[in-house]
Design a protein around this motif. Sequence first.
Motif, PDB file in Angstrom:
ATOM      1  N   GLN A  29      51.879  86.581  63.509  1.00 21.86           N
ATOM      2  CA  GLN A  29      51.529  85.235  63.249  1.00 21.86           C
ATOM      3  C   GLN A  29      51.319  84.830  61.504  1.00 21.86           C
ATOM      4  O   GLN A  29      50.672  83.894  61.065  1.00 21.86           O
ATOM      5  N   GLN A  44      54.660  89.036  65.580  1.00 23.76           N
ATOM      6  CA  GLN A  44      53.495  89.247  66.393  1.00 23.76           C
ATOM      7  C   GLN A  44      52.112  88.940  65.311  1.00 23.76           C
ATOM      8  O   GLN A  44      51.198  88.356  65.929  1.00 23.76           O
ATOM      9  N   PHE A 101      55.348  99.969  67.717  1.00 20.19           N
ATOM     10  CA  PHE A 101      55.008  98.546  67.402  1.00 20.19           C
ATOM     11  C   PHE A 101      53.685  98.335  68.586  1.00 20.19           C
ATOM     12  O   PHE A 101      52.593  98.016  68.261  1.00 20.19           O
ATOM     13  N   ILE A 102      53.861  98.994  69.570  1.00 19.79           N
ATOM     14  CA  ILE A 102      52.806  98.633  70.614  1.00 19.79           C
ATOM     15  C   ILE A 102      51.419  99.498  70.323  1.00 19.79           C
ATOM     16  O   ILE A 102      50.559  98.837  70.359  1.00 19.79           O
ATOM     17  N   TYR A 114      45.389 107.173  54.876  1.00 18.99           N
ATOM     18  CA  TYR A 114      45.187 107.436  56.072  1.00 18.99           C
ATOM     19  C   TYR A 114      46.836 107.552  56.828  1.00 18.99           C
ATOM     20  O   TYR A 114      47.082 108.472  57.650  1.00 18.99           O
ATOM     21  N   LYS A 146      41.915  99.902  66.562  1.00 13.43           N
ATOM     22  CA  LYS A 146      40.632 100.329  66.950  1.00 13.43           C
ATOM     23  C   LYS A 146      40.290 101.638  66.360  1.00 13.43           C
ATOM     24  O   LYS A 146      39.444 102.325  66.543  1.00 13.43           O
ATOM     25  N   ILE A 147      41.251 102.233  65.634  1.00 12.70           N
ATOM     26  CA  ILE A 147      41.039 103.336  64.839  1.00 12.70           C
ATOM     27  C   ILE A 147      40.917 103.214  63.363  1.00 12.70           C
ATOM     28  O   ILE A 147      41.433 104.068  62.717  1.00 12.70           O
ATOM     29  N   ARG A 148      40.233 102.278  62.959  1.00 11.14           N
ATOM     30  CA  ARG A 148      39.928 102.273  61.671  1.00 11.14           C
ATOM     31  C   ARG A 148      39.102 103.147  60.985  1.00 11.14           C
ATOM     32  O   ARG A 148      38.135 103.521  61.762  1.00 11.14           O
ATOM     33  N   LEU A 149      39.524 103.418  59.766  1.00 17.06           N
ATOM     34  CA  LEU A 149      38.737 104.438  59.061  1.00 17.06           C
ATOM     35  C   LEU A 149      38.371 103.778  57.574  1.00 17.06           C
ATOM     36  O   LEU A 149      39.649 103.141  56.961  1.00 17.06           O
ATOM     37  N   THR A 192      49.730  97.507  67.739  1.00 22.58           N
ATOM     38  CA  THR A 192      48.966  96.427  68.003  1.00 22.58           C
ATOM     39  C   THR A 192      47.952  96.433  68.777  1.00 22.58           C
ATOM     40  O   THR A 192      47.012  95.747  69.069  1.00 22.58           O
ATOM     41  N   THR A 193      47.931  97.834  69.605  1.00 23.95           N
ATOM     42  CA  THR A 193      46.896  98.084  70.449  1.00 23.95           C
ATOM     43  C   THR A 193      45.936  98.922  70.026  1.00 23.95           C
ATOM     44  O   THR A 193      44.778  98.911  70.133  1.00 23.95           O
ATOM     45  N   VAL A 194      46.442 100.289  69.543  1.00 25.42           N
ATOM     46  CA  VAL A 194      45.460 101.351  69.292  1.00 25.42           C
ATOM     47  C   VAL A 194      44.977 101.132  67.822  1.00 25.42           C
ATOM     48  O   VAL A 194      43.838 101.587  67.511  1.00 25.42           O
ATOM     49  N   ASP A 224      56.159  90.916  61.975  1.00 24.34           N
ATOM     50  CA  ASP A 224      56.008  89.583  61.386  1.00 24.34           C
ATOM     51  C   ASP A 224      55.861  88.593  62.573  1.00 24.34           C
ATOM     52  O   ASP A 224      55.050  87.509  62.463  1.00 24.34           O
TER      53      ASP A 224
END
Lengths: 178, 285
Positions: A71, A69, A19-20, A145, A28-31, A23-25, A67
């Motif tokens: 919103q 997180q 989960f972490i 992905y 930022k690692i979109r492809l 929401t964090t990584v 859900d």
Amino acid sequence: MSVNLRQRTALVVCLLLAFIIQTTVAPKIRLLGVQPDVVLILTVTIALMRGPLSGSMTGFAGGMLRDFQSQGMLGIDALIKSVLGFVAGRAAEEFGFSVMLGLISVFVGSMVSEFARLLIGFIIGISRYDIIRELFFTALPFAIYNTLLFPLVFLAIEKLVGWPDEQGAGMIQAGRPL
Amino acid sequence: MRYQEKKSLRNRIVLGALVLISITLLTVYYKENRSGFLHGMQKVSMSVTAPIQVGANKVTSPVRNSFSWGSDLFNAGSKYRKAQQQLSLLQKETVDYRETKMENVRLRELLSLKKSLPYQNMAASVISHSGDNYDSSIIIDKGTGDGVLEDMPVISPDGVVGTVVSSGRSAAEVKLVVDDKSGIAALLQESRANGIASGTGEDLLELEYIKQSTKVKVGELVVTSGMGGIFPKGLLIGVVKAAPPGIASELFRRVDVTPAVEFSQLEEVLILTGYPIVREKDLVR
């Protein structure tokens, strides 16, 4: 601490970690404009290793976390992931565990999950996307992905949680995995 | 076997319960307003998870940075090309913007003149200037199809431009007042002396048939007299540039006039389509 309890604790920790990371990584690692769904991959992995009960419960818990997180519509991710976890667990019971089944499950699960999300959004009127277009340009890269990340997540789960003592769902029929 | 069936039933019941909970939550969430209980819970959870996310962000930043670094490196070439394309596009847009701005100023002036004229008129764009050194003319984008006919006077906000010498269906040629075959009935605004403003083929006009006795000032305005039957009275032709004393034995003298219009920069003109032109053949009849 018994092995079973240790594994369950490890599973909860893995879920929180996923989960972490989600929401964090992950953002930022979109492809190709999409981010992976680590919770979804974890749900399928757990389902394949531990059966439909663990799969659906992991999916529900992970989906519920997301859900709350995100919103967004509360319950939508929990619904999709709990069904996905159950179906993946049942697939492992039927066909026995294999990495190929894992890859197929994650791919199909990702596609179905995105389709279901779009469909539910469309039915309740919060989504105005073109479903066919989104399936091609969002769901497909998203599924690819996730599929590529599955081996990584599977190895991590195998290392951290391990296989269940009473032989997991797939192992009943397929014997030793990998 | 019975254990398997029992287990399968238990799994289905659990799944049914989870699906039911999810659908109930989904329905209640959808039905309630933004200040409802579930919306409130979401906000609380956001507040609770925020510090965890801040901490997790710090911990995971090396992973994210290394991915960003790798991704940036991988995409550097295409990003550079994209940036170059954007720069070219922006440069083009800047030129377009300036062009539009200047055109706007010109069109405002033209519109102001158009409204002030008592005759029906039509705006036209200059589509080309004469291609040789012996002919001072322009081509405009209006022709017979728009009601533009030969001999119609053409003006700009700065002053007199010339007359239509030939008109096609969708374009017309306008002979400029500076053309060496052009001549307009003119009037010195202060001295009220009449003459003919003739073109010289250069950016200069010669005001002919001015009496030797007429006092002409440099800087005096030269306007149309309305006598030629082509141009209405009072349109600016130019400004007196030089008024050399004529030869005493001659009756008339010539005055150099700078045209009011900068012909090389002309882009829009007005054609006085409603002015009643009096042609020579009409006079003979």
